[in-house]
Design a protein around this motif. Structure first.
Motif, short mmCIF file in Angstrom:
data_model
loop_
_atom_site.label_atom_id
_atom_site.label_comp_id
_atom_site.label_asym_id
_atom_site.label_seq_id
_atom_site.Cartn_x
_atom_site.Cartn_y
_atom_site.Cartn_z
N GLU A 100 0.84 -1.20 0.00
CA GLU A 100 0.00 0.00 0.00
C GLU A 100 0.87 1.25 0.00
N VAL A 101 0.30 2.32 -0.54
CA VAL A 101 1.04 3.58 -0.67
C VAL A 101 0.32 4.66 0.14
N PRO A 102 0.86 5.01 1.32
CA PRO A 102 0.23 6.10 2.08
C PRO A 102 0.73 7.44 1.57
N PHE A 103 -0.17 8.19 0.95
CA PHE A 103 0.21 9.50 0.43
C PHE A 103 0.45 10.47 1.58
N PRO A 104 1.25 11.49 1.34
CA PRO A 104 1.51 12.45 2.43
C PRO A 104 0.24 13.22 2.78
N SER A 105 0.19 13.67 4.00
CA SER A 105 -0.90 14.56 4.39
C SER A 105 -0.50 15.99 3.99
N PRO A 207 10.65 16.71 10.89
CA PRO A 207 9.39 16.19 11.43
C PRO A 207 8.48 15.52 10.38
N ILE A 208 8.65 15.89 9.13
CA ILE A 208 7.78 15.30 8.11
C ILE A 208 8.54 14.39 7.15
N LEU A 209 9.81 14.20 7.47
CA LEU A 209 10.65 13.39 6.59
C LEU A 209 10.14 11.96 6.46
N GLU A 210 9.79 11.37 7.59
CA GLU A 210 9.35 9.98 7.59
C GLU A 210 8.07 9.82 6.79
N GLU A 211 7.17 10.79 6.94
CA GLU A 211 5.90 10.73 6.21
C GLU A 211 6.15 10.79 4.69
N PHE A 212 7.06 11.67 4.30
CA PHE A 212 7.38 11.80 2.89
C PHE A 212 8.03 10.51 2.36
N TRP A 213 8.98 9.99 3.12
CA TRP A 213 9.68 8.77 2.69
C TRP A 213 8.72 7.58 2.58
N ASN A 214 7.81 7.50 3.55
CA ASN A 214 6.87 6.38 3.55
C ASN A 214 5.86 6.45 2.40
N TRP A 215 5.86 7.58 1.72
CA TRP A 215 5.10 7.67 0.47
C TRP A 215 5.96 7.23 -0.71
N ILE A 216 7.12 7.89 -0.89
CA ILE A 216 7.89 7.62 -2.11
C ILE A 216 8.46 6.20 -2.16
#
Lengths: 247, 247
Positions: A100-105, A207-216
């Protein structure tokens, strides 16, 4: 407990014997839309590490979380009168499951703003052009600038910014758009590592690096259209690159 | 009735709302070996014709055999205070399901003998060399002869003849062996049509023709390692080529 959805239906059973326990199991094929109708068959008879094309095996191994059964016997014993009519059937299977691909918020765009995202995409492409997959990008300066601009439009929008991409190009359909370009597992890894370096160099907010990485990271798996191995694409979890960002 | 195998286990539910009936459904992920752990997610949220990469949709359509639910709402309404934190998640999915491959019975070898199968493979390669995928084969005569001989060894053995192939080369693992060669959907179709023509020209025995075709047709799908479309590979059922063999 298992949720037995009422819309599932069974397409006909086929008995299989567990070599270890001598229990008989029923292999069922569920008609679950068009694509997934032989899931249990796939799962039980053709695990991913079994090429499934050897009709001379008389037992197919499969993994089982409970360790209950390890192989299923099939076929008649060699030399039996029925052998001539017996047919080995290599079951249906899938290559791998795209995760699954979680897009960034929209938190991401709120934290970076548009300019930082455009710089990030620009830097990413500078790394790509110096990478082993440089040949995938247009040598023409104008074509490259256009590609980078569109790519940044996409990233800005996906992170919660203005709809630059969809307003001009329509639905992203990124896998479809990448079909003309041959992208194997290795190319995807290079692309991802260039992103890691670009994120580091442009000082992407931690703070948002992980969220971005978990998308790409899972997103990049969807772009793979050339398989060179049975192994599923390697996951590159954020934990494995986190240290690069520790000041 | 559904066979709920005891070794299935649930990996955590996630509620989804059916837009039409307003019922809540439970999306379960089954841990079913390593590869198939999000089958129902895939099935419900990302049907094959949905590229799954558009975070701006507020409903994802899916097919359902019962026609009960046609879409599932997700995400908050635009502009709500929660929106910033909301993340669109594109569910797991598979590309396509490789159909099962029924290998020929020993009836085939009994009907043809070794020589006819070798002639067939030889003729097949003659057609391939004149086809749009000629570039996939070695220009060197000696290398080509070796390839044709090995290919015939394989066909002879799979049809019930002597173990020429596995005794010299080990397990067939044909998909693995073909990874170095780029084979897209179109190349597979060309390969198959060359086989049809070779079967016709060499006068393959009609009584076992269907059995042979029903092996090579799905078998050839397994060799595809370059995808150029979301569409699953085209099936070429025996019925569609039968007329070519009517005297």
């Amino acid at each position: 407990m298992i949720d037995c959805r009422p819309e599932l239906s069974v397409r006909g059973p086929c008995d299989l014997r567990c070599a270890e326990t001598e229990d008989w199991h029923t292999k069922c094929c569920y008609r679950l839309h068009n694509v997934l109708y032989t899931l249990l068959t796939i799962s039980n008879l053709c695990p991913m590490d079994h090429d499934g094309l050897n009709p001379n095996e008389d037992a197919i191994s499969f993994r089982n979380d409970t360790g209950h059964c390890r192989s299923i016997e099939h076929g008649a014993s060699a030399g039996s009168p029925r052998e001539r009519e017996e047919r080995h059937v290599c079951g249906s299977k899938v290559d791998f499951v795209y995760p699954e691909v979680p897009f960034p918020s929209a938190r991401v765009f709120a934290a970076t703003g548009e300019e930082a995202l455009r710089q990030l995409v620009d830097r990413h492409h500078q790394y790509l052009l110096k990478s082993p997959i440089h040949y995938l990008f247009p040598p023409d300066k104008e074509a490259l600038e256009k590609l980078v601009r569109r790519s940044a439009d996409f990233v800005v929008e996906m992170c919660g910014g203005p709809r630059y991409y969809t307003s001009t190009r329509g639905e992203p359909r990124m896998r479809s758009r990448h079909f003309p370009t041959t992208i194997d597992e290795r190319a995807r890894e290079v692309w991802l590592i260039c992103y890691r370096d670009a994120l580091k160099e442009t000082g992407f907010p931690l703070p948002i690096l992980e969220e971005f990485w978990n998308w790409i990271e899972p997103f990049s798996i969807r772009m793979i259209n050339r398989r060179t191995t049975w192994d599923p694409p390697r996951r590159v979890p954020f934990a494995s690159i986190r240290d690069a960002f520790v000041p």
